[in-house]
Design a protein around this motif. Structure first.
Motif, mmCIF file in Angstrom:
data_model
loop_
_atom_site.group_PDB
_atom_site.id
_atom_site.type_symbol
_atom_site.label_atom_id
_atom_site.label_comp_id
_atom_site.label_asym_id
_atom_site.label_seq_id
_atom_site.Cartn_x
_atom_site.Cartn_y
_atom_site.Cartn_z
ATOM 1 N N UNK A 184 0.838 -1.201 0.000
ATOM 2 C CA UNK A 184 0.000 0.000 0.000
ATOM 3 C C UNK A 184 0.874 1.254 0.000
ATOM 4 N N UNK A 185 1.898 1.262 0.817
ATOM 5 C CA UNK A 185 2.817 2.402 0.863
ATOM 6 C C UNK A 185 3.559 2.595 -0.445
ATOM 7 N N UNK A 186 4.010 1.503 -1.050
ATOM 8 C CA UNK A 186 4.705 1.596 -2.334
ATOM 9 C C UNK A 186 3.763 2.094 -3.420
ATOM 10 N N UNK A 187 2.538 1.605 -3.417
ATOM 11 C CA UNK A 187 1.561 2.046 -4.417
ATOM 12 C C UNK A 187 1.274 3.535 -4.262
ATOM 13 N N UNK A 188 1.145 4.016 -3.032
ATOM 14 C CA UNK A 188 0.884 5.438 -2.810
ATOM 15 C C UNK A 188 2.069 6.277 -3.273
ATOM 16 N N UNK A 189 3.284 5.816 -2.995
ATOM 17 C CA UNK A 189 4.473 6.532 -3.455
ATOM 18 C C UNK A 189 4.512 6.594 -4.979
ATOM 19 N N UNK A 190 4.181 5.499 -5.644
ATOM 20 C CA UNK A 190 4.154 5.479 -7.104
ATOM 21 C C UNK A 190 3.110 6.455 -7.639
ATOM 22 N N UNK A 191 1.923 6.450 -7.075
ATOM 23 C CA UNK A 191 0.868 7.378 -7.512
ATOM 24 C C UNK A 191 1.326 8.816 -7.314
ATOM 25 N N UNK A 192 1.944 9.113 -6.189
ATOM 26 C CA UNK A 192 2.447 10.473 -5.923
ATOM 27 C C UNK A 192 3.488 10.882 -6.959
ATOM 28 N N UNK A 193 4.399 9.971 -7.291
ATOM 29 C CA UNK A 193 5.428 10.299 -8.291
ATOM 30 C C UNK A 193 4.840 10.513 -9.679
ATOM 31 N N UNK A 194 3.883 9.680 -10.051
ATOM 32 C CA UNK A 194 3.258 9.831 -11.369
ATOM 33 C C UNK A 194 2.502 11.153 -11.445
ATOM 34 N N UNK A 195 1.741 11.473 -10.417
ATOM 35 C CA UNK A 195 0.950 12.707 -10.428
ATOM 36 C C UNK A 195 1.814 13.962 -10.379
ATOM 37 N N UNK A 196 2.993 13.881 -9.763
ATOM 38 C CA UNK A 196 3.865 15.060 -9.672
ATOM 39 C C UNK A 196 4.821 15.179 -10.855
ATOM 40 N N UNK A 197 4.859 14.175 -11.729
ATOM 41 C CA UNK A 197 5.766 14.215 -12.882
ATOM 42 C C UNK A 197 5.263 15.241 -13.901
ATOM 43 N N UNK A 198 6.137 16.049 -14.455
ATOM 44 C CA UNK A 198 5.700 17.099 -15.385
ATOM 45 C C UNK A 198 5.103 16.594 -16.688
ATOM 46 N N UNK A 199 5.421 15.372 -17.097
ATOM 47 C CA UNK A 199 4.880 14.856 -18.343
ATOM 48 C C UNK A 199 3.585 14.122 -18.095
#
Length: 81
Positions: free
Chosen positions: A66-81
């Motif tokens: 769950x923590x890894x999935x949340x981190x991945x979602x955060x990184x995808x949403x904050x990525x400029x592309x």
């Protein structure tokens, strides 16, 4: 774990290209050169310039997902592309 060879990971590694190392991202890049998010080099999930979208942790267990999935979602949403 001292060294994490994220760039050579079969699931997320982008080092050496398809001719040098068979990984899922290297295969996908053959058909889409705009692919991004694959790992490069050696380092931990905390070093973005190495891990990019690879948030996997060594020795993780199912309760860590769950923590890894949340981190991945955060990184995808904050990525400029």
């Amino acid at each position: 774990m001292l060294l994490q060879y994220r760039g050579l990971s079969w699931l997320a590694g982008g080092d050496k290209g398809l001719d040098g190392h068979i990984t899922i991202p290297n295969i996908l890049k053959k058909y889409n050169s705009n692919l991004f998010g694959q790992s490069y080099g050696i380092g931990s999930a905390d070093v973005y310039d190495v891990a990019y979208l690879n948030v996997a942790q060594p020795f993780a267990v199912a309760s860590d997902l769950v923590g890894q999935a949340q981190l991945l979602v955060d990184r995808v949403l904050s990525h400029p592309e």
